[in-house]
Design a protein around this motif. Structure first.
Motif, PDB file in Angstrom:
ATOM      1  N   LEU A  37       0.822  -1.215   0.000  1.00  0.00           N
ATOM      2  CA  LEU A  37       0.000   0.000   0.000  1.00  0.00           C
ATOM      3  C   LEU A  37       0.856   1.265   0.000  1.00  0.00           C
ATOM      4  O   LEU A  37       0.593   2.204  -0.762  1.00  0.00           O
ATOM      5  CB  LEU A  37      -0.955  -0.008   1.189  1.00  0.00           C
ATOM      6  N   LEU A  38       1.891   1.303   0.844  1.00  0.00           N
ATOM      7  CA  LEU A  38       2.756   2.486   0.889  1.00  0.00           C
ATOM      8  C   LEU A  38       3.494   2.684  -0.427  1.00  0.00           C
ATOM      9  O   LEU A  38       3.621   3.813  -0.916  1.00  0.00           O
ATOM     10  CB  LEU A  38       3.745   2.386   2.050  1.00  0.00           C
ATOM     11  N   THR A  39       3.976   1.592  -1.006  1.00  0.00           N
ATOM     12  CA  THR A  39       4.673   1.692  -2.292  1.00  0.00           C
ATOM     13  C   THR A  39       3.708   2.134  -3.382  1.00  0.00           C
ATOM     14  O   THR A  39       4.071   2.934  -4.252  1.00  0.00           O
ATOM     15  CB  THR A  39       5.345   0.353  -2.649  1.00  0.00           C
ATOM     16  N   SER A  40       2.483   1.629  -3.341  1.00  0.00           N
ATOM     17  CA  SER A  40       1.472   2.049  -4.321  1.00  0.00           C
ATOM     18  C   SER A  40       1.228   3.547  -4.249  1.00  0.00           C
ATOM     19  O   SER A  40       1.160   4.233  -5.271  1.00  0.00           O
ATOM     20  CB  SER A  40       0.146   1.307  -4.076  1.00  0.00           C
TER      21      SER A  40
ATOM     22  N   ASN B 125      -1.158   1.297  -8.641  1.00  0.00           N
ATOM     23  CA  ASN B 125      -1.915   0.299  -7.891  1.00  0.00           C
ATOM     24  C   ASN B 125      -1.249  -1.069  -8.049  1.00  0.00           C
ATOM     25  O   ASN B 125      -1.473  -1.770  -9.037  1.00  0.00           O
ATOM     26  CB  ASN B 125      -3.365   0.268  -8.371  1.00  0.00           C
ATOM     27  N   LEU B 126      -0.439  -1.451  -7.060  1.00  0.00           N
ATOM     28  CA  LEU B 126       0.291  -2.714  -7.147  1.00  0.00           C
ATOM     29  C   LEU B 126      -0.618  -3.921  -6.978  1.00  0.00           C
ATOM     30  O   LEU B 126      -0.328  -4.988  -7.522  1.00  0.00           O
ATOM     31  CB  LEU B 126       1.425  -2.737  -6.116  1.00  0.00           C
ATOM     32  N   VAL B 127      -1.701  -3.772  -6.233  1.00  0.00           N
ATOM     33  CA  VAL B 127      -2.655  -4.880  -6.114  1.00  0.00           C
ATOM     34  C   VAL B 127      -3.265  -5.156  -7.488  1.00  0.00           C
ATOM     35  O   VAL B 127      -3.360  -6.311  -7.919  1.00  0.00           O
ATOM     36  CB  VAL B 127      -3.753  -4.572  -5.074  1.00  0.00           C
ATOM     37  N   HIS B 128      -3.651  -4.114  -8.176  1.00  0.00           N
ATOM     38  CA  HIS B 128      -4.203  -4.257  -9.524  1.00  0.00           C
ATOM     39  C   HIS B 128      -3.176  -4.902 -10.453  1.00  0.00           C
ATOM     40  O   HIS B 128      -3.521  -5.752 -11.275  1.00  0.00           O
ATOM     41  CB  HIS B 128      -4.652  -2.880 -10.028  1.00  0.00           C
ATOM     42  N   SER B 129      -1.910  -4.511 -10.310  1.00  0.00           N
ATOM     43  CA  SER B 129      -0.844  -5.103 -11.133  1.00  0.00           C
ATOM     44  C   SER B 129      -0.723  -6.600 -10.885  1.00  0.00           C
ATOM     45  O   SER B 129      -0.417  -7.362 -11.805  1.00  0.00           O
ATOM     46  CB  SER B 129       0.497  -4.432 -10.840  1.00  0.00           C
ATOM     47  N   MET B 130      -0.951  -7.029  -9.642  1.00  0.00           N
ATOM     48  CA  MET B 130      -0.850  -8.455  -9.338  1.00  0.00           C
ATOM     49  C   MET B 130      -2.080  -9.211  -9.849  1.00  0.00           C
ATOM     50  O   MET B 130      -2.063 -10.428  -9.930  1.00  0.00           O
ATOM     51  CB  MET B 130      -0.663  -8.670  -7.827  1.00  0.00           C
ATOM     52  N   ILE B 131      -3.106  -8.493 -10.251  1.00  0.00           N
ATOM     53  CA  ILE B 131      -4.278  -9.143 -10.846  1.00  0.00           C
ATOM     54  C   ILE B 131      -4.084  -9.313 -12.349  1.00  0.00           C
ATOM     55  O   ILE B 131      -4.260 -10.399 -12.889  1.00  0.00           O
ATOM     56  CB  ILE B 131      -5.565  -8.349 -10.531  1.00  0.00           C
ATOM     57  N   HIS B 132      -3.703  -8.233 -13.037  1.00  0.00           N
ATOM     58  CA  HIS B 132      -3.576  -8.316 -14.500  1.00  0.00           C
ATOM     59  C   HIS B 132      -2.144  -8.490 -14.982  1.00  0.00           C
ATOM     60  O   HIS B 132      -1.923  -8.773 -16.159  1.00  0.00           O
ATOM     61  CB  HIS B 132      -4.237  -7.114 -15.194  1.00  0.00           C
ATOM     62  N   GLY B 133      -1.169  -8.306 -14.107  1.00  0.00           N
ATOM     63  CA  GLY B 133       0.225  -8.594 -14.456  1.00  0.00           C
ATOM     64  C   GLY B 133       1.007  -7.456 -15.073  1.00  0.00           C
ATOM     65  O   GLY B 133       2.174  -7.632 -15.413  1.00  0.00           O
ATOM     66  N   ARG B 134       0.396  -6.287 -15.235  1.00  0.00           N
ATOM     67  CA  ARG B 134       1.076  -5.194 -15.933  1.00  0.00           C
ATOM     68  C   ARG B 134       1.302  -3.998 -15.014  1.00  0.00           C
ATOM     69  O   ARG B 134       0.544  -3.760 -14.085  1.00  0.00           O
ATOM     70  CB  ARG B 134       0.254  -4.766 -17.149  1.00  0.00           C
TER      71      ARG B 134
END
Length: 179
Positions: free
Chosen positions: A151-154, A160-169
């Protein structure tokens, strides 16, 4: 957008989250059958084993060699984080890399000890039960730190790193980013 997290890394990440959630809830009498605990443990063990293998033979951003850094560069990165000057990493940053290893090692140890308790030799071992419980409780703050770090890095990177871990980009590298 740049492809960073391959489908297997993402599937293992979310499957491991699900397995850990089921394993925990099965011990809290929240309506999840206790028999699911052992199955969830075996799923978690399989996820860790596959992720470890993929860390050596998978694509670039999945490989440990591409993101594990030594203590000096990790401490340097940590001090940059504290000062709000940490560079953006396309893959795992040095703190995230050590968190990945910490989580994998803890889950591997937890599931191995849990498996030992299913064997004839260690069935009913109070010592292993204490080790298993201690590892399970040690996993919770690691997960908490992982979530806070994401969250802090995002926020810091406006990504949005959580979103990146969903779609990979993730967005493409810019000047100053570390690929």
């Amino acid at each position: 957008m740049t492809r960073v997290w391959d489908p297997l890394v993402r599937a293992l990440h979310w499957t491991l989250l699900g397995a850990i959630t089921i394993a925990w809830t099965s011990t809290l009498h929240m309506g999840v059958p206790g028999s699911w605990h052992e199955t969830a443990g075996f799923v978690a063990m399989a996820c860790v084993a596959l992720r470890l293998l993929w860390g050596f033979v998978g694509p670039r951003h999945a490989r440990f060699a591409s993101f594990i850094r030594g203590t000096r560069s990790t401490w340097s990165y940590a001090s940059q984080v504290v000062r709000g000057q940490a560079p953006r990493h396309i893959g795992h940053n040095p703190l995230g890399a050590w968190m990945v290893l910490s989580l994998l090692l803890t889950v591997a140890s937890l599931t191995f000890v849990g498996w030992l308790q299913t064997t004839d030799r260690y069935w009913g071992s109070e010592t292993l039960e204490v080790v298993h419980t201690t590892l399970a409780w040690a996993l919770l703050p690691l997960i908490g730190l992982h979530v806070v770090g994401v969250l802090l890095t995002s926020v810091h990177q406006r990504e949005n790193l959580v979103h990146s871990m969903i779609h990979g980009r993730k967005r493409p590298p810019a000047e100053g980013d570390i690929d």
